[in-house]
Scaffold this motif. Structure first.
Motif, PDB file in Angstrom:
ATOM      1  N   SER A   8     -15.552  43.881   8.296  1.00 54.03           N
ATOM      2  CA  SER A   8     -16.780  44.619   8.602  1.00 54.03           C
ATOM      3  C   SER A   8     -17.694  43.737   9.057  1.00 54.03           C
ATOM      4  O   SER A   8     -18.832  44.058   9.484  1.00 54.03           O
ATOM      5  N   GLY A   9     -17.580  42.320   8.926  1.00 53.80           N
ATOM      6  CA  GLY A   9     -18.489  41.238   9.254  1.00 53.80           C
ATOM      7  C   GLY A   9     -18.191  40.279  10.300  1.00 53.80           C
ATOM      8  O   GLY A   9     -17.257  40.304  10.992  1.00 53.80           O
ATOM      9  N   GLY A  10     -18.260  38.816   9.651  1.00 56.18           N
ATOM     10  CA  GLY A  10     -18.142  37.700  10.345  1.00 56.18           C
ATOM     11  C   GLY A  10     -16.449  37.581  10.572  1.00 56.18           C
ATOM     12  O   GLY A  10     -16.150  36.996  11.656  1.00 56.18           O
ATOM     13  N   GLY A  11     -15.761  37.896   9.622  1.00 48.64           N
ATOM     14  CA  GLY A  11     -14.226  37.770   9.838  1.00 48.64           C
ATOM     15  C   GLY A  11     -13.724  36.425   9.627  1.00 48.64           C
ATOM     16  O   GLY A  11     -12.815  35.966  10.310  1.00 48.64           O
ATOM     17  N   SER A  12     -14.467  35.605   8.623  1.00 50.17           N
ATOM     18  CA  SER A  12     -14.020  34.297   8.465  1.00 50.17           C
ATOM     19  C   SER A  12     -12.599  34.365   7.806  1.00 50.17           C
ATOM     20  O   SER A  12     -11.838  33.384   8.195  1.00 50.17           O
ATOM     21  N   ASN A  13     -12.400  35.163   6.955  1.00 50.97           N
ATOM     22  CA  ASN A  13     -11.025  35.217   6.439  1.00 50.97           C
ATOM     23  C   ASN A  13      -9.894  35.708   7.336  1.00 50.97           C
ATOM     24  O   ASN A  13      -8.674  35.104   7.446  1.00 50.97           O
ATOM     25  N   PHE A  14     -10.308  36.635   8.226  1.00 54.43           N
ATOM     26  CA  PHE A  14      -9.377  36.978   9.363  1.00 54.43           C
ATOM     27  C   PHE A  14      -9.217  35.729  10.082  1.00 54.43           C
ATOM     28  O   PHE A  14      -7.799  35.517  10.542  1.00 54.43           O
ATOM     29  N   LYS A  15     -10.173  34.859  10.528  1.00 56.06           N
ATOM     30  CA  LYS A  15     -10.060  34.003  11.192  1.00 56.06           C
ATOM     31  C   LYS A  15      -8.938  32.720  10.692  1.00 56.06           C
ATOM     32  O   LYS A  15      -8.195  32.164  11.337  1.00 56.06           O
ATOM     33  N   LEU A  89      -7.113  43.520   3.990  1.00 53.64           N
ATOM     34  CA  LEU A  89      -8.537  43.899   4.148  1.00 53.64           C
ATOM     35  C   LEU A  89      -9.281  42.438   3.887  1.00 53.64           C
ATOM     36  O   LEU A  89      -9.058  41.583   2.979  1.00 53.64           O
ATOM     37  N   ALA A  90     -10.028  42.268   4.690  1.00 54.04           N
ATOM     38  CA  ALA A  90     -10.799  40.751   5.038  1.00 54.04           C
ATOM     39  C   ALA A  90     -12.277  41.027   5.010  1.00 54.04           C
ATOM     40  O   ALA A  90     -12.535  40.812   6.270  1.00 54.04           O
ATOM     41  N   GLY A  91     -12.951  41.244   4.116  1.00 52.71           N
ATOM     42  CA  GLY A  91     -14.462  41.222   4.351  1.00 52.71           C
ATOM     43  C   GLY A  91     -14.700  42.839   4.659  1.00 52.71           C
ATOM     44  O   GLY A  91     -15.841  43.184   5.457  1.00 52.71           O
ATOM     45  N   TYR A  92     -13.769  43.766   4.360  1.00 53.78           N
ATOM     46  CA  TYR A  92     -14.030  45.057   4.832  1.00 53.78           C
ATOM     47  C   TYR A  92     -14.854  45.863   3.580  1.00 53.78           C
ATOM     48  O   TYR A  92     -14.355  45.824   2.572  1.00 53.78           O
ATOM     49  N   ASN A 110      -6.488  42.965  -0.706  1.00 60.16           N
ATOM     50  CA  ASN A 110      -7.975  42.705  -0.645  1.00 60.16           C
ATOM     51  C   ASN A 110      -8.267  41.273  -1.166  1.00 60.16           C
ATOM     52  O   ASN A 110      -7.864  40.841  -2.235  1.00 60.16           O
ATOM     53  N   ILE A 111      -9.255  40.724  -0.567  1.00 62.98           N
ATOM     54  CA  ILE A 111     -10.157  39.712  -1.433  1.00 62.98           C
ATOM     55  C   ILE A 111     -11.265  39.900  -1.831  1.00 62.98           C
ATOM     56  O   ILE A 111     -12.091  40.629  -1.012  1.00 62.98           O
ATOM     57  N   HIS A 112     -11.567  39.608  -3.104  1.00 60.24           N
ATOM     58  CA  HIS A 112     -12.979  39.619  -3.701  1.00 60.24           C
ATOM     59  C   HIS A 112     -13.623  38.574  -4.045  1.00 60.24           C
ATOM     60  O   HIS A 112     -12.863  37.426  -4.631  1.00 60.24           O
ATOM     61  N   PRO A 113     -14.851  38.163  -3.606  1.00 56.14           N
ATOM     62  CA  PRO A 113     -15.378  36.945  -4.041  1.00 56.14           C
ATOM     63  C   PRO A 113     -15.871  36.612  -5.469  1.00 56.14           C
ATOM     64  O   PRO A 113     -16.794  35.971  -5.689  1.00 56.14           O
ATOM     65  N   VAL A 178     -17.121  29.393  -2.920  1.00 53.19           N
ATOM     66  CA  VAL A 178     -16.203  30.447  -3.086  1.00 53.19           C
ATOM     67  C   VAL A 178     -15.413  30.896  -1.671  1.00 53.19           C
ATOM     68  O   VAL A 178     -14.349  30.670  -1.683  1.00 53.19           O
ATOM     69  N   LEU A 179     -16.129  30.854  -0.585  1.00 47.30           N
ATOM     70  CA  LEU A 179     -15.766  31.212   0.705  1.00 47.30           C
ATOM     71  C   LEU A 179     -14.609  30.081   1.124  1.00 47.30           C
ATOM     72  O   LEU A 179     -13.615  30.447   1.639  1.00 47.30           O
ATOM     73  N   LYS A 180     -14.895  28.983   0.786  1.00 45.86           N
ATOM     74  CA  LYS A 180     -14.215  27.892   1.217  1.00 45.86           C
ATOM     75  C   LYS A 180     -12.656  27.996   0.502  1.00 45.86           C
ATOM     76  O   LYS A 180     -11.772  27.886   0.981  1.00 45.86           O
ATOM     77  N   GLU A 181     -12.764  28.328  -0.722  1.00 47.56           N
ATOM     78  CA  GLU A 181     -11.558  28.676  -1.475  1.00 47.56           C
ATOM     79  C   GLU A 181     -10.743  29.964  -0.935  1.00 47.56           C
ATOM     80  O   GLU A 181      -9.489  29.996  -0.820  1.00 47.56           O
ATOM     81  N   GLU A 182     -11.725  30.962  -0.543  1.00 51.05           N
ATOM     82  CA  GLU A 182     -11.125  32.163  -0.019  1.00 51.05           C
ATOM     83  C   GLU A 182     -10.056  31.962   1.067  1.00 51.05           C
ATOM     84  O   GLU A 182      -9.016  32.362   1.414  1.00 51.05           O
ATOM     85  N   HIS A 183     -10.523  31.052   1.900  1.00 52.65           N
ATOM     86  CA  HIS A 183      -9.819  30.684   3.220  1.00 52.65           C
ATOM     87  C   HIS A 183      -8.558  29.812   3.031  1.00 52.65           C
ATOM     88  O   HIS A 183      -7.798  29.606   3.718  1.00 52.65           O
TER      89      HIS A 183
HETATM   90  C1  GRF Z   1     -16.590  37.317   1.590  1.00 50.68           C
HETATM   91  O1  GRF Z   1     -16.945  36.943   0.811  1.00 50.68           O
HETATM   92  C2  GRF Z   1     -15.170  38.075   1.226  1.00 50.68           C
HETATM   93  O2  GRF Z   1     -14.930  37.465  -0.042  1.00 50.68           O
HETATM   94  C3  GRF Z   1     -15.744  39.640   1.072  1.00 50.68           C
HETATM   95  O3  GRF Z   1     -16.434  39.681   2.242  1.00 50.68           O
HETATM   96  C4  GRF Z   1     -17.216  38.418   2.435  1.00 50.68           C
HETATM   97  C5  GRF Z   1     -16.954  37.954   3.832  1.00 50.68           C
HETATM   98  O4  GRF Z   1     -15.918  37.919   4.418  1.00 50.68           O
HETATM   99  N1  GRF Z   1     -14.494  40.354   1.082  1.00 50.68           N
HETATM  100  P1  GRF Z   1     -15.397  37.551   5.950  1.00 50.68           P
HETATM  101  O5  GRF Z   1     -16.132  36.315   6.504  1.00 50.68           O
HETATM  102  O6  GRF Z   1     -15.951  38.621   6.931  1.00 50.68           O
HETATM  103  O7  GRF Z   1     -13.780  37.436   6.153  1.00 50.68           O
END
Ligand code: GRF
Length: 212
Positions: A8-15, A89-92, A110-113, A178-183
């Motif tokens: 839904s957003g920057g997609g850093s987890n997708f990247k 699901l990655a920031g959806y 799904n990932i939750h922060p 937290v985001l660093k650990e998500e990646h």
């Molecule tokens: C992150 O905090 C993730 O945990 C949450 O959405 C946020 C943005 O994720 N689900 P991304 O940068 O769009 O992957």
């Protein structure tokens, strides 16, 4: 394995997941990227890498009904057109339709922060999670990767990482930690999913078997 990734957003987890696919840490391929925000960073990145994108749900702004699939079209597309094995699901930020949950049993992550079951559920997303963690005085936080069921953030937990919370933290500082650990943890979980290294305890708790 073939993945559908929802952003839904920057997609850093997708990247981070895509980078892990490219360097061979994940034996998978992103077959399609789905988003509720057609112009978001995750969709732009997908288009730059030749990955097909879909809009879900139908985008309504006022009386403007934009492009976008119905839930039935989405399930049909992921199953039959794109032949996806898993949904990531990655920031959806929208709720996943029940028919999609039922079409991908024990096959949607799904990932939750935050450290579920704390600081989760409807309304707890993005910075709201970090604000609540800091307000609570908790000394640790971190990402949770879980399988998706039909509620927000309540599916069985697969993996967590821990980061310190300092009482002087701002939500942005904690979010970045937290985001660093998500990646790190999300690609690790997706790799296990694609390798079939996830088992299930008889009471429904997943087990992640590490690669040798
Ligand atoms: C992150 O905090 C993730 O945990 C949450 O959405 C946020 C943005 O994720 N689900 P991304 O940068 O769009 O992957």
């Amino acid at each position: 394995a073939r993945l559908a990734v929802f952003v839904s957003g920057g997609g850093s987890n997708f990247k981070a997941i895509h980078a892990a696919i490219q360097d061979g840490r994940i034996n998978g391929t992103v077959a399609v990227v789905v988003s509720d925000v057609p112009g978001c960073g995750g969709v732009t990145y997908a288009q730059q890498h030749g990955i097909p994108t879909l809009t879900y749900p139908v985008v309504k702004k006022g009386d403007f009904v934009g492009q976008g699939l119905t839930a039935a079209q989405l399930v049909d597309g992921l199953k039959n057109a794109y032949k996806c094995d898993y949904v990531i699901l990655a920031g959806y930020l929208k709720l996943i339709p029940q028919e999609l949950c039922r079409a991908f049993p024990r096959a949607m992550l799904n990932i939750h922060p935050g450290l579920l079951p704390s600081f989760g559920g409807k309304g707890y997303y993005g910075e709201r999670v970090h604000k609540a963690v800091i307000a609570s005085g908790a000394r640790f936080s971190g990402p949770t990767v879980h399988f998706v069921d039909e509620e927000f953030d309540t599916g069985p937990i697969l993996a967590q990482r821990v980061v310190p919370v300092f009482p002087t933290d701002t939500p942005k500082q904690l979010a970045a930690r937290v985001l660093k650990e998500e990646h790190a943890v999300y690609p690790h979980c997706v790799a296990a999913l694609c390798d079939g290294r996830i088992g299930w305890r008889e009471d429904g708790i997943p087990i992640l078997w590490e690669a040798k």
